[in-house]
Design an enzyme around this catalytic site. Structure first.
Site, PDB file in Angstrom:
ATOM      1  CE  LYS A   1      -4.203   8.549  -6.353  1.00  0.00           C
ATOM      2  NZ  LYS A   1      -4.048   8.273  -7.761  1.00  0.00           N
ATOM      3  NE  ARG A   2      -0.894  -0.417  -0.906  1.00  0.00           N
ATOM      4  CZ  ARG A   2      -0.342  -1.623  -0.770  1.00  0.00           C
ATOM      5  NH1 ARG A   2      -0.869  -2.660  -1.370  1.00  0.00           N
ATOM      6  NH2 ARG A   2       0.716  -1.783  -0.010  1.00  0.00           N
TER       7      ARG A   2
ATOM      8  CB  THR B   1      -5.397   2.413 -14.043  1.00  0.00           C
ATOM      9  OG1 THR B   1      -5.008   1.852 -12.785  1.00  0.00           O
ATOM     10  CG2 THR B   1      -4.424   1.974 -15.107  1.00  0.00           C
TER      11      THR B   1
ATOM     12  CE  LYS C   1      -9.355   1.126 -12.648  1.00  0.00           C
ATOM     13  NZ  LYS C   1      -8.385   0.599 -11.671  1.00  0.00           N
TER      14      LYS C   1
ATOM     15  CG  HIS D   1       3.933  -2.052 -14.705  1.00  0.00           C
ATOM     16  ND1 HIS D   1       2.677  -1.757 -15.197  1.00  0.00           N
ATOM     17  CD2 HIS D   1       4.290  -3.230 -15.254  1.00  0.00           C
ATOM     18  CE1 HIS D   1       2.288  -2.732 -15.992  1.00  0.00           C
ATOM     19  NE2 HIS D   1       3.251  -3.638 -16.055  1.00  0.00           N
TER      20      HIS D   1
ATOM     21  CE  LYS E   1       0.467   4.972  -5.683  1.00  0.00           C
ATOM     22  NZ  LYS E   1       0.026   4.913  -7.095  1.00  0.00           N
TER      23      LYS E   1
HETATM   24  C1  26Q Z   1       9.240  -5.719  -6.523  1.00  0.00           C
HETATM   25  C2  26Q Z   1      10.163  -6.706  -6.246  1.00  0.00           C
HETATM   26  C3  26Q Z   1       9.783  -7.950  -5.914  1.00  0.00           C
HETATM   27  C4  26Q Z   1       8.446  -8.228  -5.848  1.00  0.00           C
HETATM   28  C5  26Q Z   1       7.512  -7.266  -6.121  1.00  0.00           C
HETATM   29  C6  26Q Z   1       7.897  -6.012  -6.434  1.00  0.00           C
HETATM   30  C7  26Q Z   1       6.872  -5.007  -6.789  1.00  0.00           C
HETATM   31  C8  26Q Z   1       5.539  -5.278  -6.571  1.00  0.00           C
HETATM   32  C9  26Q Z   1       4.559  -4.392  -6.986  1.00  0.00           C
HETATM   33  C10 26Q Z   1       7.218  -3.840  -7.437  1.00  0.00           C
HETATM   34  C11 26Q Z   1       6.230  -2.978  -7.856  1.00  0.00           C
HETATM   35  C12 26Q Z   1       4.903  -3.257  -7.646  1.00  0.00           C
HETATM   36  C13 26Q Z   1       3.813  -2.415  -8.119  1.00  0.00           C
HETATM   37  C14 26Q Z   1       3.938  -1.537  -9.081  1.00  0.00           C
HETATM   38  C15 26Q Z   1       2.756  -0.819  -9.572  1.00  0.00           C
HETATM   39  O1  26Q Z   1       1.630  -1.072  -9.166  1.00  0.00           O
HETATM   40  N1  26Q Z   1       2.947   0.088 -10.512  1.00  0.00           N
HETATM   41  C16 26Q Z   1       1.822   0.791 -11.083  1.00  0.00           C
HETATM   42  O2  26Q Z   1       1.467   0.145 -12.303  1.00  0.00           O
HETATM   43  C17 26Q Z   1       0.309   0.710 -12.849  1.00  0.00           C
HETATM   44  C18 26Q Z   1      -0.072  -0.112 -14.071  1.00  0.00           C
HETATM   45  O3  26Q Z   1       0.832   0.115 -15.099  1.00  0.00           O
HETATM   46  C19 26Q Z   1       0.520   2.164 -13.180  1.00  0.00           C
HETATM   47  O4  26Q Z   1      -0.692   2.713 -13.646  1.00  0.00           O
HETATM   48  C20 26Q Z   1       0.980   2.916 -11.929  1.00  0.00           C
HETATM   49  O5  26Q Z   1       1.323   4.246 -12.269  1.00  0.00           O
HETATM   50  C21 26Q Z   1       2.175   2.236 -11.318  1.00  0.00           C
HETATM   51  O6  26Q Z   1       2.530   2.853 -10.083  1.00  0.00           O
END
Ligand code: 26Q
Length: 741
Positions: free
Chosen positions: A546-547, A654, A658, A358, A552
């Site tokens: 968004k976050r 995503t 929406k 992701h 971003k």
């Molecule tokens: C990393 C290490 C340990 C624990 C957690 C994490 C961690 C947590 C959350 C790493 C990444 C995330 C989040 C990633 C994320 O939200 N990615 C998004 O995924 C969406 C669904 O596929 C995409 O639409 C977005 O583009 C992407 O940013």
């Protein structure tokens, strides 16, 4: 009294009856929270009937089952979507109307389970809704965080975090399943024992944590399928505090209690960012191990020990690398508990588990210190070592002598466990989440792996459930669409294409505009309640929700607004289409720059508000605590959707989908799924700007980006950046924004 039919009259009876039985009151005396509980449990009764039937069918089901493992499921509220999926919405609405209950007030009483940060968690939730609606047998598996993502308040121009005690009033939608409790083991030492000519591995002196499942039914739309979201909660193996052991100085047992107490306490607030915290690793192994133990047990119930059938009968999809320990854990179960040999186990594991990536941001790629893994999960570490040894031997054959390449591709290298390499090497599929992202994985992130095993790589562009994101959150637009093309699109969303000719239909377009206006009023009702303010309903609503993250580029949006403000202030004749910029974004509490960007946006908003002239054309509204419920109010009211990520960085996005589905126009870069949206709607129906991914990457690698040049050559940008630090924007701490400029 379970309900047998869900006509209007029985719904009314059920609600009044429940309030009487559980609260000892009449409907007239009940609080909104009590009414919510009664309405929700009425809907729940209906789901339960289907769930029982679905579980009965499951018992004899001999086909394949999906386990979707994700450290986050950002579900949003359930009441409305459950009523919708059960096709009870009309009856519920009429029943409530006759009882004099305001539906919109009641749904607000449901606490939102914030068990996710952003896109990755919300995608998991959308997938569950779709899996049920498409009648696919699946189980979502995660952690039952006692505290979800923090709640955001904006105080004195900055973000303040408050804990989210979402379970305070109980959770109507979950059912504990203590009979499926399993034990998860941490720490300890591995003994090798020779038994019947075989070396067996036994963990001793470990700490136990019990994993207790809480199940949430996921009802499909207009069908009989009810799948389950299984949320694991950590509990100490000793139910009550073992005071005897404690006072006798047996701190080992006390430690177990401690460990269990914290594992499922709280969700880490980092989005697209990785921190090597031991508790996080503990969380990942906890829910992954519990899930796989359960899955293997269920497989054995169905097929005994015919493990060669396993890849045919279950598939484990891991949502990013976070549940990647599923790989060595399934090896451990098959070898240490079921007696299979390495080769046999390995062949099964690598045909059963699939991995979705992701993110390509290097700061989000998961790596753990080897020492930490070795100490916390000694047996798992041994398995990783052996996997790595065999993998490196294979890589040596493919790339003889190329140590750099081998180290880059290894599971263990430079004292770290590289989770992405583990997942790519040991699963049967690695997929990206948009076409562009899939290409970047092949050509860049996993380039060397792609050269070795190209058949594993693919992309599956993300999607969203149109049930929540259109039918439930924009009911008037839903009805207008149905008036135009009939209701087959409820089950076949691709039929929305049949709307194309209505773009030229004047009456349709007028009705669409009316609905947008209505949705803006609804948005204002929410904002008035939450933040005691409203937006001008005749302004364009221009949203970026968004976050908060540098890639971003909320900062780019803010800079643009800043420049617009200066134009208005400098030129008495300047006019523009009045626009309210809506922001919704939580910043990770430890992400300093992200929090600064929030301060900048809030300060700009104040600056604009102080000028009556600017205020006639321009406004900024920062919606506090952006969550699924806020999104459901903002998105249907929006005219312009901002999707500004640096090309190549947003894996898919995503939110972009929406907003578009609710009729907003997109202004965006050629990034993630924007590329495919552009292709679908055509260049005339989207505003694309900025560098392409390849150009941006080349600039980044060559170190050729020179912001100073832009500062020197563009007077408007120079002025805005200067005002950022000279006290114009942030008078109280003029130099704070220096880190941004
Ligand atoms: C990393 C290490 C340990 C624990 C957690 C994490 C961690 C947590 C959350 C790493 C990444 C995330 C989040 C990633 C994320 O939200 N990615 C998004 O995924 C969406 C669904 O596929 C995409 O639409 C977005 O583009 C992407 O940013």
């Amino acid at each position: 009294m379970p309900l047998t039919s869900f006509d209007k009259e029985s719904i009314k009876q059920s609600i009044v009856g429940k309030i009487q039985r559980y609260n000892g009151r009449t409907l007239a005396d009940a609080t909104d929270q009590q009414i919510y509980q009664a309405v929700a449990s009425t809907i729940r009764d209906q789901i339960m009937q289907k769930w029982v039937a679905a579980r009965e069918r499951d018992k004899t089901y001999m086909g394949k089952r999906l386990y979707y493992l994700s450290v986050e499921f950002l579900m949003g509220r359930s009441l409305h979507c459950n009523a919708l999926n059960l096709c009870s919405m009309e009856n519920v609405r009429e029943a409530l109307l006759e009882l004099g209950i305001n539906w919109r007030h009641i749904i607000r009483e449901e606490p939102e389970p914030g068990l996710g940060n952003g896109g990755l968690g919300r995608l998991a939730a959308c997938f569950l809704d779709s899996l049920s609606s498409l009648e696919m047998p699946a189980m979502g598996c995660t952690i039952r965080y006692e505290y979800g993502l923090f709640r955001q308040r904006l105080v004195d121009g900055q973000q303040v975090e408050i804990s989210d005690n979402w379970l305070e009033n109980g959770n109507t939608w979950e059912v504990a399943a203590p009979e499926d409790t399993v034990e998860v083991r941490f720490d300890g030492h591995v003994d090798m024992v020779q038994e019947n000519g075989r070396t067996n591995f036994r963990l001793r002196d470990y700490h136990s944590v019990m994993a207790v499942p809480y199940d949430m039914p996921i009802a499909g739309y207009d069908c009989d399928t009810v799948n389950t979201l299984r949320m694991w909660r950590a509990r100490s193996p000793r139910d009550n505090m073992d005071f005897g052991a404690f006072s006798a100085g047996n701190y080992e047992k006390a430690l177990e209690q401690d460990m269990a107490a914290v594992i499922s306490k709280v969700l880490y607030p980092e989005d697209n960012h990785y921190e090597g915290k031991r508790l996080r690793l503990t969380q990942h192994y906890f829910f992954t191990s519990a899930t796989l133990q359960y899955a293997v047990k269920d497989f054995k119930r169905r097929f005994g020990t015919r493990f060669n059938l396993l890849p045919e009968k279950m598939v484990v999809q891991i949502n990013d690398t976070h549940p990647g320990l599923a790989i060595p854990e399934l090896m451990r179960i098959l070898m240490d508990e079921e007696g299979l040999g390495w080769d046999e186990a390995q062949a099964i594991v690598s045909r059963t588990i699939a991995y979705t990536n992701h993110t390509v941001l290097s700061e989000a790629l998961e790596k753990w210190p080897e020492q930490m893994v070795k100490q916390l999960l000694p047996r798992i570490y041994m398995i990783l070592e052996e996997m790595n040894r065999r993998l490196c031997a294979r890589l040596w054959n493919a790339f003889p002598g190329d140590w750099d390449k081998i180290a880059k591709m290894a599971i263990l290298a430079y004292d770290q466990v590289h989770m992405a390499n583990l997942c790519v090497a040991m699963t049967f599929s690695t997929n990206g989440v948009s076409r562009l992202h899939g290409e970047i994985l092949k050509n860049d992130t996993f380039r060397d792996y792609y050269s070795l095993m190209p058949e594993k790589f693919s992309y599956i562009t993300n999607g969203i459930t149109h049930r929540r994101w259109l039918m439930a959150c924009n009911t008037h637009l839903r009805d207008l669409i149905t008036e135009a093309i009939g209701d087959k699109w409820y089950k076949e969303p691709e039929r929305l294409e049949e709307l194309t000719p209505f773009a030229e239909d004047k009456a349709f377009c007028e009705k669409f505009a009316e609905i947008k206006r209505f949705n803006k009023q609804q948005f204002n009702r929410m904002l008035a309640m939450r933040q005691d303010m409203t937006a001008e309903e005749d302004f364009l609503f221009d949203s970026q929700c968004k976050r908060l993250h540098e890639y971003k580029r909320q900062l780019l949006n803010a800079l643009h607004i800043h420049v617009l403000y200066n134009r208005i202030m400098d030129d008495p004749n300047y006019t523009m289409v009045p626009r309210v910029f809506i922001f919704g974004a939580k910043a990770s509490p430890g992400y300093y720059k992200a929090k600064l960007i929030i301060r900048y946006i809030l300060a700009l908003s104040k600056l604009i508000d102080r000028s009556p002239r600017a205020r006639r054309m321009l406004r900024i509204i920062f919606v506090e605590n952006y969550d699924v419920s806020a999104a459901e109010a903002i998105i249907p009211a929006t005219d312009l959707s901002e999707q500004l990520s640096t090309a190549g960085k947003e894996a898919s996005g995503t939110g972009n989908m929406k907003f578009m589905m609710n009729g907003a126009l997109t202004i965006g870069t050629m990034d993630g799924a924007n590329v495919e949206i552009h292709e679908q709607v055509g260049a005339d129906n989207i505003y694309i700007f900025g560098m392409r991914a390849d150009t941006a990457a080349a600039l980044e690698h060559e170190g050729g980006y020179n912001p100073m040049q832009i500062f020197e050559n563009n007077a408007e940008i120079r002025r805005a950046l200067t005002q950022m630090i000279d006290g114009t924007v942030l008078p109280d701490s003029p130099t704070a924004a220096g880190a941004l400029s």
